[in-house]
Design a protein around this motif. Structure first.
Motif, PDB file in Angstrom:
ATOM      1  N   TRP A 110       0.835  -1.209   0.000  1.00 16.57           N
ATOM      2  CA  TRP A 110       0.000   0.000   0.000  1.00 16.57           C
ATOM      3  C   TRP A 110       0.868   1.256   0.000  1.00 16.57           C
ATOM      4  CZ3 TRP A 110      -4.436   0.401  -1.871  1.00 16.57           C
ATOM      5  CH2 TRP A 110      -5.481  -0.513  -1.632  1.00 16.57           C
ATOM      6  N   HIS A 130       2.421   1.740  -3.365  1.00 15.76           N
ATOM      7  CA  HIS A 130       1.381   2.103  -4.336  1.00 15.76           C
ATOM      8  C   HIS A 130       0.922   3.552  -4.155  1.00 15.76           C
ATOM      9  CE1 HIS A 130      -2.048   1.458  -7.017  1.00 15.76           C
ATOM     10  NE2 HIS A 130      -2.817   2.003  -6.094  1.00 15.76           N
ATOM     11  N   MET A 144      -5.103  -8.177  -2.177  1.00  7.35           N
ATOM     12  CA  MET A 144      -4.388  -7.034  -2.760  1.00  7.35           C
ATOM     13  C   MET A 144      -4.598  -6.985  -4.275  1.00  7.35           C
ATOM     14  SD  MET A 144      -3.226  -5.305  -0.246  1.00  7.35           S
ATOM     15  CE  MET A 144      -2.065  -4.155  -1.015  1.00  7.35           C
ATOM     16  N   ARG A 192      -7.022  -5.722   4.936  1.00  5.58           N
ATOM     17  CA  ARG A 192      -6.419  -4.928   3.842  1.00  5.58           C
ATOM     18  C   ARG A 192      -6.901  -3.477   3.900  1.00  5.58           C
ATOM     19  NH1 ARG A 192      -9.341  -6.224  -1.449  1.00  5.58           N
ATOM     20  NH2 ARG A 192     -10.845  -4.925  -0.333  1.00  5.58           N
ATOM     21  N   LYS A 250      -4.804  -0.025   4.651  1.00  6.03           N
ATOM     22  CA  LYS A 250      -4.794   1.102   3.699  1.00  6.03           C
ATOM     23  C   LYS A 250      -5.070   2.414   4.425  1.00  6.03           C
ATOM     24  CE  LYS A 250      -6.846   3.057  -0.432  1.00  6.03           C
ATOM     25  NZ  LYS A 250      -8.019   3.096  -1.304  1.00  6.03           N
ATOM     26  N   GLU A 297      -2.515   5.538   4.651  1.00 12.48           N
ATOM     27  CA  GLU A 297      -2.878   6.882   4.178  1.00 12.48           C
ATOM     28  C   GLU A 297      -2.572   7.935   5.244  1.00 12.48           C
ATOM     29  OE1 GLU A 297      -6.465   5.842   1.036  1.00 12.48           O
ATOM     30  OE2 GLU A 297      -6.952   5.992   3.168  1.00 12.48           O
TER      31      GLU A 297
END
Length: 142
Positions: free
Chosen positions: A24, A27, A54, A117, A121, A125
């Motif tokens: 994450w 990405h 994922m 998941r 995330k 963030e």
């Protein structure tokens, strides 16, 4: 954090939570943050349910392999995050240590792993906002 900030995610087997968190962060932050993950007792492979969850989010972690946690990995990282697994990192001055309470995907069905998941995330963030925000403020202050 001078230069490019770096983050290390740690979990015992480095096969689920820490792999998803690293994916994450890579990405979402791109090349703005250096990303590592490791485990104190690495598994043989990444959890297939984590790989599938994922992949549903458009991120391929099927090629990742669990890695052994080393003192060098901690030393080279600005932020060290354990994933609620009771693992500990060697402690070095000037590092930031966090423990994210995240359920273990091992032995869980895909639906539960999707929830894990998504929680990871959200945590990533928030981490990006903290790191990039403070890193950009440091650059402006120079």
């Amino acid at each position: 954090m001078a230069g490019k900030p770096s983050v290390l995610f740690v979990c015992v087997h480095n096969a689920g939570r820490s792999q998803m968190a690293a994916a994450w962060l890579t990405h979402l932050a791109g090349d703005r943050i250096e990303v590592r993950s490791a485990g104190s007792a690495p598994g043989d492979r990444v959890n297939p349910a984590a790989v599938q969850a994922m992949a549903e989010a458009g991120i391929d972690i099927s090629h990742q392999t669990p890695r052994l946690l080393t003192s060098d990995a901690v030393r080279e990282s600005d932020v060290c995050i354990t994933m609620g697994c009771g693992d500990t990192c060697p402690v070095f001055p000037g590092k930031r240590y966090l423990d994210w309470k995240v359920d273990d995907p091992a032995g869980q069905g895909l639906e539960a792993v999707r929830t894990i998941r998504d929680k990871i995330k959200t945590l990533v963030e928030g981490l990006i906002a903290e790191i990039i925000g403070s890193s950009e403020a440091d650059e402006r202050g120079r």
